[in-house]
Write an enzyme that holds these catalytic residues in place. Structure first.
Site, PDB file in Angstrom:
ATOM      1  N   SER A  30       0.857  -1.195   0.000  1.00  0.00           N
ATOM      2  CA  SER A  30       0.000   0.000   0.000  1.00  0.00           C
ATOM      3  C   SER A  30       0.883   1.230   0.000  1.00  0.00           C
ATOM      4  O   SER A  30       2.042   1.170   0.445  1.00  0.00           O
ATOM      5  CB  SER A  30      -0.862   0.003   1.266  1.00  0.00           C
ATOM      6  OG  SER A  30      -1.511   1.251   1.424  1.00  0.00           O
ATOM      7  N   TYR A  71      -1.284   0.238  10.583  1.00  0.00           N
ATOM      8  CA  TYR A  71      -1.479  -0.185   9.189  1.00  0.00           C
ATOM      9  C   TYR A  71      -0.239   0.191   8.362  1.00  0.00           C
ATOM     10  O   TYR A  71       0.248  -0.608   7.562  1.00  0.00           O
ATOM     11  CB  TYR A  71      -2.753   0.452   8.608  1.00  0.00           C
ATOM     12  CG  TYR A  71      -3.051  -0.034   7.208  1.00  0.00           C
ATOM     13  CD1 TYR A  71      -3.271  -1.387   6.949  1.00  0.00           C
ATOM     14  CD2 TYR A  71      -3.091   0.860   6.133  1.00  0.00           C
ATOM     15  CE1 TYR A  71      -3.533  -1.835   5.647  1.00  0.00           C
ATOM     16  CE2 TYR A  71      -3.356   0.417   4.839  1.00  0.00           C
ATOM     17  CZ  TYR A  71      -3.572  -0.933   4.601  1.00  0.00           C
ATOM     18  OH  TYR A  71      -3.817  -1.380   3.323  1.00  0.00           O
TER      19      TYR A  71
HETATM   20  N1  LIG Z   1      -8.682  -0.493  -0.959  1.00  0.00           N
HETATM   21  C1  LIG Z   1      -7.599   0.233  -0.761  1.00  0.00           C
HETATM   22  O1  LIG Z   1      -7.654   1.471  -0.762  1.00  0.00           O
HETATM   23  C2  LIG Z   1      -6.266  -0.455  -0.557  1.00  0.00           C
HETATM   24  C3  LIG Z   1      -5.107   0.272  -0.852  1.00  0.00           C
HETATM   25  C4  LIG Z   1      -3.875  -0.319  -0.676  1.00  0.00           C
HETATM   26  C5  LIG Z   1      -3.783  -1.625  -0.263  1.00  0.00           C
HETATM   27  N2  LIG Z   1      -4.914  -2.341   0.027  1.00  0.00           N
HETATM   28  C6  LIG Z   1      -4.726  -3.727   0.455  1.00  0.00           C
HETATM   29  O2  LIG Z   1      -5.292  -4.566  -0.531  1.00  0.00           O
HETATM   30  C7  LIG Z   1      -5.636  -5.821   0.038  1.00  0.00           C
HETATM   31  C8  LIG Z   1      -7.069  -6.156  -0.358  1.00  0.00           C
HETATM   32  O3  LIG Z   1      -7.935  -5.194   0.186  1.00  0.00           O
HETATM   33  P1  LIG Z   1      -9.242  -4.682  -0.558  1.00  0.00           P
HETATM   34  O4  LIG Z   1      -9.076  -3.232  -0.794  1.00  0.00           O
HETATM   35  O5  LIG Z   1      -9.597  -5.561  -1.680  1.00  0.00           O
HETATM   36  O6  LIG Z   1     -10.300  -4.809   0.662  1.00  0.00           O
HETATM   37  P2  LIG Z   1     -11.505  -5.804   0.936  1.00  0.00           P
HETATM   38  O7  LIG Z   1     -12.538  -5.666  -0.128  1.00  0.00           O
HETATM   39  O8  LIG Z   1     -11.912  -5.559   2.352  1.00  0.00           O
HETATM   40  O9  LIG Z   1     -10.840  -7.256   0.808  1.00  0.00           O
HETATM   41  C9  LIG Z   1      -9.994  -7.787   1.798  1.00  0.00           C
HETATM   42  C10 LIG Z   1      -9.896  -9.281   1.603  1.00  0.00           C
HETATM   43  O10 LIG Z   1      -8.976  -9.819   2.554  1.00  0.00           O
HETATM   44  C11 LIG Z   1      -9.579 -10.923   3.198  1.00  0.00           C
HETATM   45  N3  LIG Z   1      -9.044 -11.093   4.542  1.00  0.00           N
HETATM   46  C12 LIG Z   1      -8.914 -10.183   5.525  1.00  0.00           C
HETATM   47  N4  LIG Z   1      -8.405 -10.750   6.630  1.00  0.00           N
HETATM   48  C13 LIG Z   1      -8.215 -12.070   6.331  1.00  0.00           C
HETATM   49  C14 LIG Z   1      -7.733 -13.184   7.060  1.00  0.00           C
HETATM   50  N5  LIG Z   1      -7.348 -13.073   8.339  1.00  0.00           N
HETATM   51  N6  LIG Z   1      -7.654 -14.375   6.443  1.00  0.00           N
HETATM   52  C15 LIG Z   1      -8.050 -14.513   5.156  1.00  0.00           C
HETATM   53  N7  LIG Z   1      -8.523 -13.501   4.418  1.00  0.00           N
HETATM   54  C16 LIG Z   1      -8.609 -12.293   5.007  1.00  0.00           C
HETATM   55  C17 LIG Z   1     -11.070 -10.628   3.186  1.00  0.00           C
HETATM   56  O11 LIG Z   1     -11.793 -11.858   3.224  1.00  0.00           O
HETATM   57  P3  LIG Z   1     -12.628 -12.410   4.466  1.00  0.00           P
HETATM   58  O12 LIG Z   1     -13.096 -11.256   5.282  1.00  0.00           O
HETATM   59  O13 LIG Z   1     -13.748 -13.180   3.799  1.00  0.00           O
HETATM   60  O14 LIG Z   1     -11.675 -13.320   5.171  1.00  0.00           O
HETATM   61  C18 LIG Z   1     -11.221  -9.992   1.807  1.00  0.00           C
HETATM   62  O15 LIG Z   1     -11.378 -10.988   0.825  1.00  0.00           O
HETATM   63  C19 LIG Z   1      -5.405  -5.682   1.534  1.00  0.00           C
HETATM   64  O16 LIG Z   1      -4.145  -6.248   1.851  1.00  0.00           O
HETATM   65  C20 LIG Z   1      -5.377  -4.171   1.747  1.00  0.00           C
HETATM   66  O17 LIG Z   1      -4.624  -3.814   2.876  1.00  0.00           O
HETATM   67  C21 LIG Z   1      -6.149  -1.780  -0.133  1.00  0.00           C
END
Ligand SMILES: NC(=O)c1ccc[n+]([C@@H]2O[C@H](COP(=O)([O-])OP(=O)(O)OC[C@H]3O[C@@H](n4cnc5c(N)ncnc54)[C@H](OP(=O)(O)O)[C@@H]3O)[C@@H](O)[C@H]2O)c1
Length: 259
Positions: free
Chosen positions: A145, A158
Site C-alpha cells: 500500500s 497499518y
Molecule cells: N482499498 C484500498 O484502498 C487499498 C489500498 C492499498 C492496499 N490495500 C490492500 O489490498 C488488500 C485487499 O484489500 P481490498 O481493498 O480488496 O479490501 P476488501 O474488499 O476488504 O478485501 C480484503 C480481503 O482480505 C480478506 N481477509 C482479511 N483478513 C483475512 C484473514 N485473516 N484471512 C483470510 N482472508 C482475510 C477478506 O476476506 P474475508 O473477510 O472473507 O476473510 C477480503 O477478501 C489488503 O491487503 C489491503 O490492505 C487496499
C-alpha cells in the site's frame, strides 16, 4: 508469459482486489485456488471466475492469521494441483482496522492488522513455496500500500504493517535469487473496495466519505495490473509498483470535486 491453464492462488479472494483478481485471471484461462474466511462469498467469486473463462476455480476457507488454517489450505491446494504446479501466488488478504491514534489504539485492531498483513504473508509464502516451480516464470505478488511508504495520523499500525510487507517482499526477492521465482509488491493508493467498510467497522457512511468527490481506483484496475505483472516474460521481475488514482498526488493529498 501466458497464464492459460496455470494455477493461481489468491488469498482474500472473497471481495475487492482478490475477487476482481480471480475474475481477471479467470479471463486469461487460468486455474484458480481461492481462499478467505467468508466461504459463501468465495463460492460466488468462483462461479463468476468460471463465467469469465477460468478453466477451474476451487475455493476453501482460509484464515491467514492462523498457522493451522494456512497449512490446511495449502495441503488442500497441493492435493488439487499435484506437484510443483503453483504458478502465481497473490498474497492479498489483509486490511486496516480502525483509525485511532496510538494514544487511543486498541490491542485487537493492532493484532488483527499485524496478523493478516504481515504474519499472513509470511505463513502463506512459507507453506506455498514448495509448490512453486523453479525457472518457469512463477510469481509471488504481495499487495502492499502507499501506507507502507508514508505514515499518516491514525494509520500507525497499518502503515507499519504495510512497510513490513514491503521489507518482507525485498528480503524474499533476495532469498529466492537464482530460483527463477519472481517476487514483487503492488502498492495501491485510494481504491474503493470493502477496505474502508472494514476499517470503519461496518459504518458505510464513514466509509463512503473517504471517496467523496474523488475518482478512486477500482478493484478491477488493480486486478488488471496483477495479471500484467504475472504475464511479463519469465526473465522480467516487477519489483515494486505504486499505483494511485490521478486524483491522489500523495497519501493525504486528494483532489475532491464539489457537487
Ligand atoms: N482499498 C484500498 O484502498 C487499498 C489500498 C492499498 C492496499 N490495500 C490492500 O489490498 C488488500 C485487499 O484489500 P481490498 O481493498 O480488496 O479490501 P476488501 O474488499 O476488504 O478485501 C480484503 C480481503 O482480505 C480478506 N481477509 C482479511 N483478513 C483475512 C484473514 N485473516 N484471512 C483470510 N482472508 C482475510 C477478506 O476476506 P474475508 O473477510 O472473507 O476473510 C477480503 O477478501 C489488503 O491487503 C489491503 O490492505 C487496499
Amino acid at each position: 508469459m501466458p497464464l492459460k491453464n496455470k494455477w493461481v492462488l489468491i488469498t482474500g479472494a472473497s471481495s475487492g482486489f482478490g475477487a476482481a483478481g480471480a475474475v481477471a485471471f479467470g479471463a486469461e484461462g487460468a486455474k484458480l485456488l481461492l481462499g478467505a474466511r467468508r466461504v459463501d462469498r468465495l463460492k460466488k467469486v468462483a462461479a463468476e471466475s468460471k463465467k469469465s473463462g477460468a478453466v477451474a476455480a476451487h475455493f476453501h476457507e482460509l484464515d491467514v492469521s492462523k498457522t493451522a488454517s494456512v497449512e490446511e489450505f495449502i495441503s488442500w491446494s497441493a492435493k488439487i494441483i499435484g506437484g510443483k504446479n503453483l504458478h502465481v501466488l497473490i498474497n492479498n488478504a489483509g486490511g486496516a482496522h480502525g483509525i485511532d491514534t496510538i494514544a487511543d489504539g486498541k490491542d485487537a485492531d493492532w493484532e488483527a492488522m499485524i496478523q493478516s498483513n504481515v504474519l499472513g504473508v509470511l505463513r502463506v509464502t512459507r507453506a506455498a513455496l514448495p509448490l512453486m516451480p523453479r525457472d518457469a516464470g512463477a510469481s509471488i505478488i504481495n499487495i502492499g500500500s502507499v501506507a507502507g511508504h508514508t505514515a499518516y495520523e491514525g494509520g500507525a499500525v497499518y502503515c507499519a504493517a504495510k512497510a513490513g510487507e514491503m521489507q518482507i517482499t525485498r528480503a524474499l526477492r533476495l532469498e529466492l535469487l537464482g530460483t527463477g521465482i519472481r517476487v514483487g509488491t503492488v502498492d495501491p493508493g485510494l481504491a474503493e473496495t470493502e477496505f474502508s467498510i472494514v476499517r470503519f467497522k461496518g459504518d458505510a457512511s464513514a466509509a463512503k466519505k473517504v471517496y467523496e468527490g474523488t475518482h478512486p481506483l477500482t478493484a478491477e484496475d488493480i486486478a488488471k495490473i496483477l495479471v500484467w505483472v504475472a504475464s511479463r516474460p519469465a526473465h522480467v521481475n516487477i519489483d515494486e509498483l505504486v499505483v494511485k488514482p490521478v486524483d491522489q498526488a500523495a497519501v493525504g493529498k486528494v483532489f475532491r470535486r464539489k457537487f
